[in-house]
Design a protein around this motif. Structure first.
Motif, PDB file in Angstrom:
ATOM      1  N   ALA A  58      20.394 -17.483  -8.555  1.00  0.00           N
ATOM      2  CA  ALA A  58      20.541 -18.663  -9.411  1.00  0.00           C
ATOM      3  C   ALA A  58      20.000 -19.883  -8.675  1.00  0.00           C
ATOM      4  CB  ALA A  58      21.997 -18.878  -9.769  1.00  0.00           C
ATOM      5  N   GLU A  59      19.483 -20.842  -9.430  1.00  0.00           N
ATOM      6  CA  GLU A  59      19.012 -22.074  -8.792  1.00  0.00           C
ATOM      7  C   GLU A  59      20.177 -22.999  -8.462  1.00  0.00           C
ATOM      8  OE1 GLU A  59      15.582 -25.497  -9.143  1.00  0.00           O
ATOM      9  OE2 GLU A  59      15.838 -24.086 -10.789  1.00  0.00           O
TER      10      GLU A  59
ATOM     11  N   TYR B 289      17.966 -10.958  -7.797  1.00  0.00           N
ATOM     12  CA  TYR B 289      17.720 -12.217  -8.506  1.00  0.00           C
ATOM     13  C   TYR B 289      18.765 -13.238  -8.054  1.00  0.00           C
ATOM     14  CZ  TYR B 289      14.650  -9.670 -11.721  1.00  0.00           C
ATOM     15  OH  TYR B 289      13.634  -8.918 -12.261  1.00  0.00           O
TER      16      TYR B 289
ATOM     17  N   THR C  26      22.645 -24.008 -13.674  1.00  0.00           N
ATOM     18  CA  THR C  26      21.708 -23.081 -14.310  1.00  0.00           C
ATOM     19  C   THR C  26      22.184 -21.630 -14.232  1.00  0.00           C
ATOM     20  OG1 THR C  26      20.392 -22.687 -12.292  1.00  0.00           O
ATOM     21  CG2 THR C  26      19.805 -24.610 -13.648  1.00  0.00           C
TER      22      THR C  26
ATOM     23  N   ASP D  39      20.171 -18.418 -15.644  1.00  0.00           N
ATOM     24  CA  ASP D  39      19.525 -17.542 -14.665  1.00  0.00           C
ATOM     25  C   ASP D  39      20.067 -16.121 -14.743  1.00  0.00           C
ATOM     26  OD1 ASP D  39      18.058 -19.726 -13.858  1.00  0.00           O
ATOM     27  OD2 ASP D  39      19.359 -20.204 -12.161  1.00  0.00           O
TER      28      ASP D  39
ATOM     29  N   PRO E 228      14.435 -18.902  -8.751  1.00  0.00           N
ATOM     30  CA  PRO E 228      13.988 -20.090  -9.481  1.00  0.00           C
ATOM     31  C   PRO E 228      14.015 -21.332  -8.586  1.00  0.00           C
ATOM     32  CG  PRO E 228      16.261 -19.545 -10.072  1.00  0.00           C
ATOM     33  CD  PRO E 228      15.814 -18.506  -9.094  1.00  0.00           C
TER      34      PRO E 228
ATOM     35  N   TRP F 281      10.201 -19.626 -11.832  1.00  0.00           N
ATOM     36  CA  TRP F 281      10.575 -18.415 -11.106  1.00  0.00           C
ATOM     37  C   TRP F 281       9.487 -18.019 -10.109  1.00  0.00           C
ATOM     38  CZ3 TRP F 281      15.126 -15.783 -10.949  1.00  0.00           C
ATOM     39  CH2 TRP F 281      16.107 -16.170 -11.864  1.00  0.00           C
TER      40      TRP F 281
ATOM     41  N   HIS G 100      18.365 -14.467 -17.548  1.00  0.00           N
ATOM     42  CA  HIS G 100      16.997 -14.115 -17.177  1.00  0.00           C
ATOM     43  C   HIS G 100      16.969 -12.817 -16.367  1.00  0.00           C
ATOM     44  CE1 HIS G 100      12.822 -14.722 -15.727  1.00  0.00           C
ATOM     45  NE2 HIS G 100      13.292 -14.230 -14.590  1.00  0.00           N
TER      46      HIS G 100
END
Length: 545
Positions: free
Chosen positions: A234-235, A232, A239, A243, A24, A29, A246
């Protein structure tokens, strides 16, 4: 068996359309398939050559976890260079020490808090390359360097025994040491871990523990090169929860301090008494467990893990009650995080760090020190031959510094050899088991047991955010818990008092390592006067303020 350079090309060819990285950026994303990730890494590898870097040159990596951390590392591998990860929380002097000691000629920089202050430690002459995130800067920009196609660039072949990465220790016992790891070591952990743990094609991993640390590098990044997993990120810390939900990972690991924080987050919404009552009702229990895991974003996880430090049995049991069965593992920077862990086909034994992974040999010395020999053991400490020699036994085992015992293959860590201290009564005490017992109190987030030269030990404790503000109530409960704890201890181990500290122990104030382990010697020095005053006061529970 493919080496790691060949494996990257193989994955891009065999699974070109598989989603590999998801990142992200400003809440949007961005994703990379394997073909896209490999192409971008090739373009960056070619750019590194245009900057004058040659195979064997060192390149630093300083950033919080992100897709471009992995892409940068892939580029370094393809160019035959040597990666030197640095913790993004490192102070300027530590950054300077590592980059100078390793001889870095360039350094990727990305998502870093207090970037200007920290990056002041980058030595003159080291070319910085800024990853494409807001508020990052450097001598050259990522997007500028990858504009030019890779053309006919091919991986610059390196031998399996050539240096691939210098992994620096987290500095819990002094200046970070650089563990020398070859391409062979890197490939071994990437190939072996997915099979040993039962990783399946399509598994999703949420990468948030530092990639600069050996565990995330081995279990997440290296394993992703060989297994068909998607990563994946995290920003930001703010967040993180969104995240994670997500990503909905299928494999998830953490460290004891964060498992404790996750637990405290649950207990803030469901007080212990209410949760216990609901878990005793069969149908409701199932619904509650599902709701807790879904809210955290871990409802699809098949395999949970913890590492970095021993986890309190009481905390493991609490998570098991809510349907999260955690398997503890162990490894070291010197072994590329390889050592002990188990897959889904083996039930964990809480209180142990599991069993030896394939081809890892473990034994305990006469002094109760855990020794290990494995195919991915470091080739030594960089520029520290004497220290390397001291760390090895004559038969090729590494001296881990951990005290342990092994029973039917199950390994239990009882603390660090150097953490043992002797009281004024001449009795030796291992602090870690006592700290684990203190963790049974949900109001206590972290504890550090001290007592060298004292008649009886004491414990410094940091309270959780949800602990009551009522000082009298808090004192009564802590005194009651202390009494129960002392009944479980040998007479010489019993705590004279609990000392509640006011300052939060964090990485930034130097009281925790980047992997969230307490810096025992630093904490002991900081609170020496407070411990003395508390002893003079004679109270069972003492508050810093």
């Amino acid at each position: 068996m493919r080496g790691i350079q060949d494996q990257l090309a193989h994955r891009a060819k065999q699974t070109p359309d598989q989603r590999y990285l998801s990142q992200p950026i400003e809440r949007e994303w961005h994703t990379w398939t394997w073909a896209e990730a490999f192409d971008e890494a090739r373009r960056m590898a070619a750019a590194l050559e245009r900057l004058g870097l040659e195979p064997g040159d060192r390149v630093g990596l300083i950033s919080r976890n992100c897709a471009h951390w992995v892409l940068a590392d892939m580029a370094i591998i393809l160019a035959g260079l040597v990666s030197v990860p640095v913790y993004p929380t490192a102070k300027a002097d530590t950054i300077r020490q590592i980059l100078e000691h390793s001889g870095c000629r360039a350094c990727f920089v990305g998502k870093i808090d207090q970037a200007a202050e920290r990056l002041a430690g980058v030595p003159a002459g080291v070319t910085t390359i800024a990853m494409p995130y807001p508020d990052t800067g450097g001598d050259r920009s990522w997007d500028e360097l990858i504009e030019q196609p890779a053309g006919d660039f091919q991986p610059r072949k390196r031998g399996e025994e050539d240096l691939a990465t210098l992994l620096y220790t987290s500095g819990s016992t002094g200046t970070p040491k650089g563990a020398v790891h070859s391409f062979s070591n890197f490939a071994f952990v990437g190939r072996t871990l997915p099979t040993a743990l039962g990783v399946e094609p399509g598994d999703r991993v949420f990468s948030y523990l530092p990639l600069s640390h050996c565990t995330e590098r081995a279990y997440v990044e290296a394993a992703s090169f060989y297994a068909e997993t998607s990563l994946y990120f995290a920003e930001s810390i703010d967040t993180f929860a969104e995240d994670l939900c997500h990503a909905r990972p299928t494999l998830f690991g953490s460290v004891p301090r964060l498992w404790k924080r996750f637990q405290l987050g649950v207990l803030e919404k469901l007080p212990p008494e209410k949760l216990d009552r609901l878990l005793r009702i069969p149908l409701v229990s199932t619904l509650i467990k599902r709701k807790i895991k879904k809210r955290l974003g871990i409802d699809q996880v098949r395999w949970f893990a913890s590492g970095s430090a021993p986890m309190a049995v009481s905390l493991l049991e609490w998570w098991d009650r809510v349907g999260v069965t955690i398997r503890e593992g162990w490894g070291m920077t010197e072994t590329f995080a390889y050592g002990t862990q188990i897959g889904l086909d083996i039930e964990p034994r809480f209180g142990t760090i599991s069993r030896a992974l394939p081809e890892a040999e473990l034994k305990v010395s006469d002094e109760q020190e855990l020794l290990i020999r494995c195919p991915c053991l470091m080739d030594g400490y960089y520029k520290a031959d004497e220290l390397t020699t001291e760390s090895m036994t004559e038969d090729g085992f590494f001296r881990t510094g951990d005290r342990a015992f092994i029973e039917n293959g199950w390994v239990t860590i009882t603390g660090r050899v150097k953490e043992l201290f002797k009281t004024a009564k001449g009795k030796y005490i291992a602090p870690v088991p006592i700290e684990s017992l203190l963790a049974r109190n949900s109001w206590i987030e972290m504890a550090c047991v001290l007592g060298s030269g004292m008649t009886q030990p004491v414990a410094l404790v940091q309270l959780a955010d949800h602990a009551p503000d009522d000082r009298a109530q808090l004192t009564r409960q802590l005194e009651s818990d202390l009494g129960r704890l002392n009944r479980d201890l040998e007479p010489h181990e019993r705590l004279a008092s609990l000392i509640v500290v006011s300052e939060t122990w964090e990485v930034d104030n130097g009281l925790l390592t980047p992997t969230l382990k307490i810096k025992r010697d630093v904490i002991e020095a900081k609170y020496n006067d407070l411990v003395a005053r508390a002893g003079d006061a004679g109270n069972q529970v003492h508050f810093e303020d």
